[in-house]
Design a protein around this motif. Structure first.
Motif, short mmCIF file in Angstrom:
data_model
loop_
_atom_site.label_atom_id
_atom_site.label_comp_id
_atom_site.label_asym_id
_atom_site.label_seq_id
_atom_site.Cartn_x
_atom_site.Cartn_y
_atom_site.Cartn_z
N SER A 191 5.15 0.48 1.30
CA SER A 191 5.51 1.25 2.50
C SER A 191 6.09 0.33 3.57
N ILE A 192 6.93 0.94 4.39
CA ILE A 192 7.40 0.33 5.62
C ILE A 192 6.78 1.11 6.77
N VAL A 193 6.17 0.39 7.72
CA VAL A 193 5.49 1.04 8.83
C VAL A 193 6.13 0.56 10.13
N LEU A 252 4.08 10.52 10.13
CA LEU A 252 3.88 9.98 11.47
C LEU A 252 2.40 10.10 11.85
N VAL A 253 1.85 9.01 12.37
CA VAL A 253 0.47 9.00 12.86
C VAL A 253 0.48 8.52 14.30
N GLU A 254 -0.11 9.29 15.18
CA GLU A 254 -0.20 8.89 16.59
C GLU A 254 -1.66 8.65 16.96
N LYS A 296 0.84 -1.20 0.00
CA LYS A 296 0.00 0.00 0.00
C LYS A 296 0.88 1.25 0.00
N SER A 297 0.41 2.31 -0.61
CA SER A 297 1.15 3.57 -0.62
C SER A 297 1.08 4.22 0.77
N PRO A 298 2.02 5.11 1.10
CA PRO A 298 1.95 5.81 2.38
C PRO A 298 0.62 6.54 2.58
N GLU A 299 0.08 7.10 1.50
CA GLU A 299 -1.20 7.81 1.61
C GLU A 299 -2.33 6.87 2.03
N ILE A 336 5.63 6.07 8.87
CA ILE A 336 5.42 5.47 7.55
C ILE A 336 6.42 6.03 6.56
N ASP A 337 7.12 5.13 5.87
CA ASP A 337 8.07 5.52 4.82
C ASP A 337 7.73 4.79 3.53
N GLY A 338 7.69 5.53 2.43
CA GLY A 338 7.46 4.91 1.14
C GLY A 338 8.70 4.19 0.64
N THR A 339 8.50 3.09 -0.09
CA THR A 339 9.63 2.30 -0.60
C THR A 339 9.65 2.25 -2.12
#
Length: 216
Positions: free
Chosen positions: A169-171, A143-145, A79-82, A162-165
């Motif tokens: 994504s890597i979460v 970042l989501v808290e 999945k995309s970061p969005e 969350i980082d896009g690859t």
């Protein structure tokens, strides 16, 4: 759940949630069985008054909230970061599947997600409120808290980076409990890892690494 997930996936997640909560009840009940066995052993080996006193001490040890849980989990998804941010800030965050799956109702209040629960045949109820905040870190990560309260009392905090690859994504999720729990809840904390991982995988997130800590 997101509309791009099939009804089969939703049913599988519901089935897994039912299994998880059944294991929770068994784990909690096993502690009660151990305490009862200890009481019986003390009763057979000593006087009734001694056994009653020992039972009182055992109950206090088992029920007194002294432990906290925390940990980290690294997830990978296509999945995309969005899309990940949209899921984490929505009514059904993937990391809280075992909560919203069994909620009697899900509503919004001041942009927070609120899960309603009833138990003891409807005689008691609880409300879990999930507040989300987003920001971009200095390194450019999203970042989501998620700050969670139950009946207006702090329950826990999840922080997802969350980082896009390029291919997804890597979460990185860090979580900590804001409520202490007793010894009787420790077994279910230890047994739940496999179910949590499977629930995330059903929602499109592969668990790369997980670390779970239980301390005082």
């Amino acid at each position: 759940m997101p509309s791009n997930e099939t009804s089969g996936q939703r049913q599988e997640l519901q089935r897994l949630t039912t299994q998880y909560h059944r294991i929770e009840r068994i784990a909690t009940g096993s502690v009660a069985i151990v305490v009862s066995a200890l009481f019986l052993g003390i009763y057979l080996a000593s006087k009734l008054l001694t056994a009653v006193a020992a039972a009182a001490v055992l109950v206090i040890i088992v029920r007194t909230p002294v432990f906290r849980s925390s940990g980290t989990v690294r997830l990978q998804t296509d999945k995309s970061p969005e899309t990940v941010i949209e899921q984490l800030t929505g009514l059904r965050p993937p990391i809280l599947a075992f909560q919203w799956c069994v909620a009697d109702g899900i509503t919004t209040k001041a942009n927070d997600a609120v899960y309603s629960f009833s138990y003891l045949f409807g005689l008691r109820s609880a409300a879990m409120r999930v507040r989300t905040e987003t920001e971009t870190t200095s390194e450019g990560s999203d970042l989501v808290e998620l700050t969670i309260k139950i009946n207006n009392e702090p329950w826990g905090t999840y922080t997802a980076t969350i980082d896009g690859t390029g291919a997804g994504s890597i979460v990185e999720v860090e979580y900590s409990s804001d409520r202490r729990f007793g010894l009787r809840r420790v077994p279910q904390q230890l047994l739940g890892k496999r179910y949590h991982d499977q629930a995330l995988e059903l929602q499109g997130f592969s668990v790369v690494e997980r670390e779970r800590n239980i301390g005082i």
